[in-house]
Design a protein around this motif. Sequence first.
Motif, PDB file in Angstrom:
ATOM      1  N   ASN A 121      26.983  47.513  66.155  1.00  0.00           N
ATOM      2  CA  ASN A 121      25.683  48.042  66.566  1.00  0.00           C
ATOM      3  C   ASN A 121      24.545  47.379  65.801  1.00  0.00           C
ATOM      4  O   ASN A 121      23.439  47.927  65.689  1.00  0.00           O
ATOM      5  CB  ASN A 121      25.635  49.567  66.392  1.00  0.00           C
ATOM      6  CG  ASN A 121      25.813  50.010  64.949  1.00  0.00           C
ATOM      7  OD1 ASN A 121      25.737  49.207  64.021  1.00  0.00           O
ATOM      8  ND2 ASN A 121      26.060  51.303  64.745  1.00  0.00           N
TER       9      ASN A 121
ATOM     10  N   HIS B  28      25.941  42.223  75.480  1.00  0.00           N
ATOM     11  CA  HIS B  28      25.259  43.275  74.730  1.00  0.00           C
ATOM     12  C   HIS B  28      25.012  44.487  75.616  1.00  0.00           C
ATOM     13  O   HIS B  28      25.121  44.422  76.847  1.00  0.00           O
ATOM     14  CB  HIS B  28      23.954  42.769  74.104  1.00  0.00           C
ATOM     15  CG  HIS B  28      22.815  42.574  75.059  1.00  0.00           C
ATOM     16  ND1 HIS B  28      22.635  41.423  75.799  1.00  0.00           N
ATOM     17  CD2 HIS B  28      21.778  43.397  75.397  1.00  0.00           C
ATOM     18  CE1 HIS B  28      21.553  41.520  76.532  1.00  0.00           C
ATOM     19  NE2 HIS B  28      21.002  42.719  76.323  1.00  0.00           N
ATOM     20  N   VAL B  29      24.706  45.596  74.963  1.00  0.00           N
ATOM     21  CA  VAL B  29      24.431  46.867  75.634  1.00  0.00           C
ATOM     22  C   VAL B  29      23.000  47.264  75.324  1.00  0.00           C
ATOM     23  O   VAL B  29      22.557  47.214  74.171  1.00  0.00           O
ATOM     24  CB  VAL B  29      25.401  47.970  75.154  1.00  0.00           C
ATOM     25  CG1 VAL B  29      25.045  49.309  75.802  1.00  0.00           C
ATOM     26  CG2 VAL B  29      26.838  47.590  75.462  1.00  0.00           C
ATOM     27  N   GLU B  30      22.265  47.649  76.356  1.00  0.00           N
ATOM     28  CA  GLU B  30      20.880  48.065  76.150  1.00  0.00           C
ATOM     29  C   GLU B  30      20.569  49.288  77.001  1.00  0.00           C
ATOM     30  O   GLU B  30      21.409  49.764  77.780  1.00  0.00           O
ATOM     31  CB  GLU B  30      19.923  46.920  76.484  1.00  0.00           C
ATOM     32  CG  GLU B  30      19.970  46.435  77.915  1.00  0.00           C
ATOM     33  CD  GLU B  30      19.079  45.233  78.152  1.00  0.00           C
ATOM     34  OE1 GLU B  30      18.953  44.406  77.225  1.00  0.00           O
ATOM     35  OE2 GLU B  30      18.517  45.116  79.252  1.00  0.00           O
TER      36      GLU B  30
ATOM     37  N   PRO C  17      18.894  44.509  70.593  1.00  0.00           N
ATOM     38  CA  PRO C  17      20.235  43.961  70.829  1.00  0.00           C
ATOM     39  C   PRO C  17      20.219  42.657  71.620  1.00  0.00           C
ATOM     40  O   PRO C  17      21.036  41.768  71.367  1.00  0.00           O
ATOM     41  CB  PRO C  17      20.960  45.080  71.577  1.00  0.00           C
ATOM     42  CG  PRO C  17      19.887  45.963  72.117  1.00  0.00           C
ATOM     43  CD  PRO C  17      18.748  45.861  71.156  1.00  0.00           C
TER      44      PRO C  17
ATOM     45  N   VAL D 185      23.997  53.140  69.778  1.00  0.00           N
ATOM     46  CA  VAL D 185      25.081  53.917  70.377  1.00  0.00           C
ATOM     47  C   VAL D 185      25.556  54.907  69.320  1.00  0.00           C
ATOM     48  O   VAL D 185      25.225  54.786  68.145  1.00  0.00           O
ATOM     49  CB  VAL D 185      26.250  53.020  70.834  1.00  0.00           C
ATOM     50  CG1 VAL D 185      25.806  52.046  71.914  1.00  0.00           C
ATOM     51  CG2 VAL D 185      26.864  52.278  69.657  1.00  0.00           C
TER      52      VAL D 185
ATOM     53  N   THR E  75      25.373  45.982  70.246  1.00  0.00           N
ATOM     54  CA  THR E  75      24.680  47.148  70.808  1.00  0.00           C
ATOM     55  C   THR E  75      23.484  47.504  69.951  1.00  0.00           C
ATOM     56  O   THR E  75      23.326  47.030  68.825  1.00  0.00           O
ATOM     57  CB  THR E  75      25.598  48.387  70.888  1.00  0.00           C
ATOM     58  OG1 THR E  75      25.702  48.991  69.591  1.00  0.00           O
ATOM     59  CG2 THR E  75      26.979  48.023  71.412  1.00  0.00           C
TER      60      THR E  75
ATOM     61  N   HIS F 139      21.612  52.944  80.905  1.00  0.00           N
ATOM     62  CA  HIS F 139      22.718  52.444  80.071  1.00  0.00           C
ATOM     63  C   HIS F 139      23.217  51.191  80.782  1.00  0.00           C
ATOM     64  O   HIS F 139      23.799  51.273  81.870  1.00  0.00           O
ATOM     65  CB  HIS F 139      23.807  53.519  79.981  1.00  0.00           C
ATOM     66  CG  HIS F 139      24.924  53.189  79.044  1.00  0.00           C
ATOM     67  ND1 HIS F 139      25.908  54.098  78.700  1.00  0.00           N
ATOM     68  CD2 HIS F 139      25.237  52.051  78.370  1.00  0.00           C
ATOM     69  CE1 HIS F 139      26.766  53.544  77.862  1.00  0.00           C
ATOM     70  NE2 HIS F 139      26.379  52.298  77.660  1.00  0.00           N
TER      71      HIS F 139
ATOM     72  N   ILE G  63      30.113  49.415  76.298  1.00  0.00           N
ATOM     73  CA  ILE G  63      30.909  48.534  75.441  1.00  0.00           C
ATOM     74  C   ILE G  63      32.197  48.147  76.162  1.00  0.00           C
ATOM     75  O   ILE G  63      32.594  46.973  76.180  1.00  0.00           O
ATOM     76  CB  ILE G  63      31.228  49.229  74.106  1.00  0.00           C
ATOM     77  CG1 ILE G  63      29.948  49.450  73.292  1.00  0.00           C
ATOM     78  CG2 ILE G  63      32.250  48.416  73.295  1.00  0.00           C
ATOM     79  CD1 ILE G  63      30.150  50.317  72.065  1.00  0.00           C
TER      80      ILE G  63
END
Length: 566
Positions: free
Chosen positions: A84, A112-114, A90, A158, A155, A421, A142
């Motif tokens: 993270n 990546h996660v945003e 991110p 999260v 990330t 998400h 993820i």
Amino acid sequence: MTPPALRVGNASGFYGDRRAAVREMLEGGPLDVLTGDYLAELTMLILGRDRARDASRGYARTFLAQLEECLGLARDRGVRLVVNAGGTNPAGLADAVRALADRLGVPTAVAHVEGDDLLPRAAELGFGEPITANAYLGAFGIAECLRAGADVVVTGRVTDASLVVGPGIAHFGWGREDHDAIAGAMACGHVLECGTQATGGNLSAFDEHPLEQLLHPGFPLAELRADGSSVITKHPGTGGVVDVDTVTAQLLYEITGARYAGPDAVARFDTVRLTPDGPDRVLLDGVRGEAPPPDVKVCLNALGGHRNEVTFVLTGDRIEAKAALARAQFEAALDPRPAELVWSTVGVQRPDADTEAGASVLLRAQATDPVAEVVGRAFSGAAVEMALASYPGFHLTAPPGSGSAYGVYAPAYVPQTAVPHVAVLPDGSRVDIPPPAVTAPLADLPAVPATSVEPGPTRRAPLGAVARARSGDKGGTANVGLWARTDEGAAWLAAALTPDVVRELLPEAADLPVTVHPLPNLRAVDVVVEGLLGQGVAASTRFDPQGKAVGEWLRGREMDIPEALL
């Protein structure tokens, strides 16, 4: 056919943790996934201000330094990284990882996660004007990145446990309805998230282990199984220890009761079972899960004002009189007076001590005010100008500074349906992660019937003679997990440690809301004290702003304890 266990390690418990840990974990033994937790409420504030100064920043730069040393090693060993470290940016960190991989000549698929950053919508959502506003996303983004072949997943905010739950979802194919498995992985992730706190670090019973064993604890790993159960362990030959004591300590860290809520499930910590499984191995199983709540937590950080402090050294005898003179002179010189001025002392009068330091007491003044100038030069100057005009032996621990801005953390809650998400896959495609279809409001659990405790003779003794402890913070709230070594000790602890007794033992909590949650499976109680830490670590004027030592203070307080337990 049941997939094999997934070996998940951790190499960071906070922004600033051991830099060599990534290499240690990669070289120490086999792993499938290596995680890193770099974020806390205070870290989000730091990274948010970092990004405000430079839009390309806002992530944990130490992760890039670790990756420069170890990316090739991770790829050679087939270990995927989930961190993270993206903080408030991110996408920026993902781009930096790609650039680093290209420079090193190490082919790496980065995703990546945003969606957690709600700052652009702060006014719409009723958040005011915060510096940061980040929702705690779950683990399915993820998992989507890993299923798409990502070698590195970055990330932002999260939940800490999602770093473990996400790989579990990708590996075992759990769906939204697999609440028990997800809850088990959440408990596992909670144990791993703070690194060496699960392998002997900050352990209440540290003195029961050889000093050499605790000098350099190894980082933890888990063998995560398809049903969500896991074995908590560490690489062979590394320092530290993994036993029921260390795992219990970390399970109780910074929780607020038996229900541990996340956006993907609620883990029932009152159902956790811990069983020794060999040297440095503990089986964690039995965790029941429930549907997640309809709302998701949001971490808000706002500018609270400005602060400064000065510490006077009082030596020898007549400590109270010297402190009174210093306080009166200093306060008389403050014009204007800060909005908040808090005094505290550290140490006790020992004029016959055999060192000057041992004969000294520290008198600390902390000030906060909305206006920087009020706690700036005027505040510092008032202390310095006392140098030749105050109590005998006057000196300060350090020259006072010009003050600094501080932030205030506050939680907020919004519907899960209001938070985007998004998994941004290695090929750049974007996948929207839908919120859970089934949710349930959090409700209080039924009271646990108190176990009767046989009356008998008692003796005045520290609570620590029966209980071990681990404490921490959640904003302005402090939590203390206390657990006993025996069933008899646990029964007494649950019966004796009522909210009123906690207030008596901790005078600083005398007027504060206190809740005591029994956790019989862990022989434990979780004590939650609201408001003990003021407005949170960044704003607290308390001696221990994060409540890290509240548990040890509580263990030192004396009670009437049954002699049979002593």
